[in-house]
Design a protein around this motif. Structure first.
Motif, short mmCIF file in Angstrom:
data_model
loop_
_atom_site.label_atom_id
_atom_site.label_comp_id
_atom_site.label_asym_id
_atom_site.label_seq_id
_atom_site.Cartn_x
_atom_site.Cartn_y
_atom_site.Cartn_z
N ILE A 1 0.81 -1.22 0.00
CA ILE A 1 0.00 0.00 0.00
C ILE A 1 0.84 1.27 0.00
N GLY A 2 2.16 1.14 0.20
CA GLY A 2 3.01 2.33 0.25
C GLY A 2 4.48 2.01 0.17
N ARG A 3 5.26 3.06 0.15
CA ARG A 3 6.72 2.92 0.01
C ARG A 3 7.44 3.88 0.94
N ILE A 4 8.60 3.45 1.41
CA ILE A 4 9.47 4.28 2.24
C ILE A 4 10.89 4.12 1.69
N ILE A 5 11.56 5.23 1.43
CA ILE A 5 12.96 5.20 1.04
C ILE A 5 13.75 5.97 2.09
N ILE A 6 14.71 5.30 2.69
CA ILE A 6 15.57 5.90 3.70
C ILE A 6 16.96 6.02 3.09
N THR A 7 17.56 7.20 3.22
CA THR A 7 18.89 7.44 2.65
C THR A 7 19.81 8.06 3.70
N HIS A 8 21.03 8.24 3.32
CA HIS A 8 22.06 8.87 4.17
C HIS A 8 22.18 8.18 5.52
N ILE A 9 22.11 6.85 5.51
CA ILE A 9 22.28 6.10 6.76
C ILE A 9 23.75 6.22 7.15
N ASP A 10 23.98 6.87 8.28
CA ASP A 10 25.33 7.12 8.77
C ASP A 10 25.47 6.40 10.12
N ARG A 11 26.13 5.27 10.11
CA ARG A 11 26.26 4.46 11.33
C ARG A 11 27.24 5.08 12.32
N HIS A 12 28.14 5.93 11.85
CA HIS A 12 29.06 6.61 12.77
C HIS A 12 28.32 7.68 13.58
N SER A 13 27.50 8.48 12.88
CA SER A 13 26.76 9.55 13.55
C SER A 13 25.38 9.12 14.02
N ASP A 14 25.00 7.87 13.69
CA ASP A 14 23.69 7.34 14.07
C ASP A 14 22.56 8.24 13.59
N SER A 15 22.62 8.55 12.31
CA SER A 15 21.58 9.41 11.73
C SER A 15 21.20 8.90 10.35
N LEU A 16 20.02 9.32 9.91
CA LEU A 16 19.54 8.96 8.58
C LEU A 16 18.45 9.92 8.17
N ASP A 17 18.02 9.79 6.91
CA ASP A 17 16.99 10.65 6.37
C ASP A 17 15.87 9.80 5.78
N ILE A 18 14.64 10.09 6.17
CA ILE A 18 13.48 9.47 5.53
C ILE A 18 13.22 10.33 4.29
N THR A 19 13.66 9.83 3.15
CA THR A 19 13.67 10.63 1.92
C THR A 19 12.34 10.60 1.19
N LYS A 20 11.70 9.44 1.15
CA LYS A 20 10.37 9.32 0.54
C LYS A 20 9.50 8.50 1.47
N PHE A 21 8.28 8.94 1.62
CA PHE A 21 7.29 8.22 2.42
C PHE A 21 5.93 8.54 1.83
N TYR A 22 5.26 7.52 1.33
CA TYR A 22 3.92 7.78 0.79
C TYR A 22 3.05 6.55 0.89
N ILE A 23 1.75 6.80 0.98
CA ILE A 23 0.74 5.76 0.87
C ILE A 23 0.25 5.84 -0.57
N GLY A 24 0.52 4.80 -1.34
CA GLY A 24 0.22 4.82 -2.78
C GLY A 24 -1.19 4.41 -3.11
#
Length: 179
Positions: free
Chosen positions: A74-97
């Protein structure tokens, strides 16, 4: 297939090849893409090529939201910029299709599941995201979930040859667990 998170109704899992048919349909639907950086001429081949680029890249997660009862994406999530050193990431796309699932509060339910996974199991300290200026539905959801405004990235994305501003938000692990 790796299950990322699930509750009684929904499952967030890794993408399978057969999911790309769904993505190609959704990512050409103006109701889905109004506030996403997908050009109008996006094709199935574009979706598959993007997915091939994602495979093997440990800084990207390409995920599907599935209705567990219907066993239907029913939807998609794309997570990018996963940085394991800084323990951070970006939820780049999130939608209910799937249109039958939009406007029913499901986005908030899915986002809470995702955030719990990111902060608890991936041990992230910071999760960021952005939304198009004018996307009041996204702004309201993210504020309700506890994201903090960080500013505006001017002309940060391009769609169909036109530049758009993105409003930046983030949440820290302590903020998630305090809520």
């Amino acid at each position: 297939m790796e299950r990322i998170s699930e509750n009684r109704n929904f499952l967030i899992r890794e993408t399978r090849f057969r999911d790309y048919d769904w993505f190609a349909r959704w990512e050409t639907d103006p109701e889905v893409t109004e506030f996403l950086s997908f050009d109008e001429d996006r094709t199935y081949e574009d979706v598959v090529n993007e997915a091939i680029m994602f495979k093997g890249n440990d800084t990207i997660m390409d995920l599907v939201v599935e209705d567990k009862k219907k066993e239907k994406p029913i939807g998609r999530i794309i997570i990018t910029h996963i940085d394991r050193h800084s323990d951070s990431l970006d939820i780049t796309k999130f939608y209910i299709g799937s249109g039958e699932y939009r406007g029913r509060g499901i986005g908030g339910e899915i986002m809470r599941m995702l955030l719990e996974y990111l902060f608890t199991f991936m041990h992230m300290e910071r999760v960021s995201l952005d939304y198009y200026a004018g996307n009041k539905r996204a702004m309201t959801l993210y504020e309700k979930l506890g994201f903090s405004k960080e500013g505006v990235a001017r002309h940060a994305t391009k769609k169909d040859g036109r530049y758009y501003d993105l409003h930046l938000m983030s949440m820290l692990r302590t903020e998630f667990f305090a809520k």
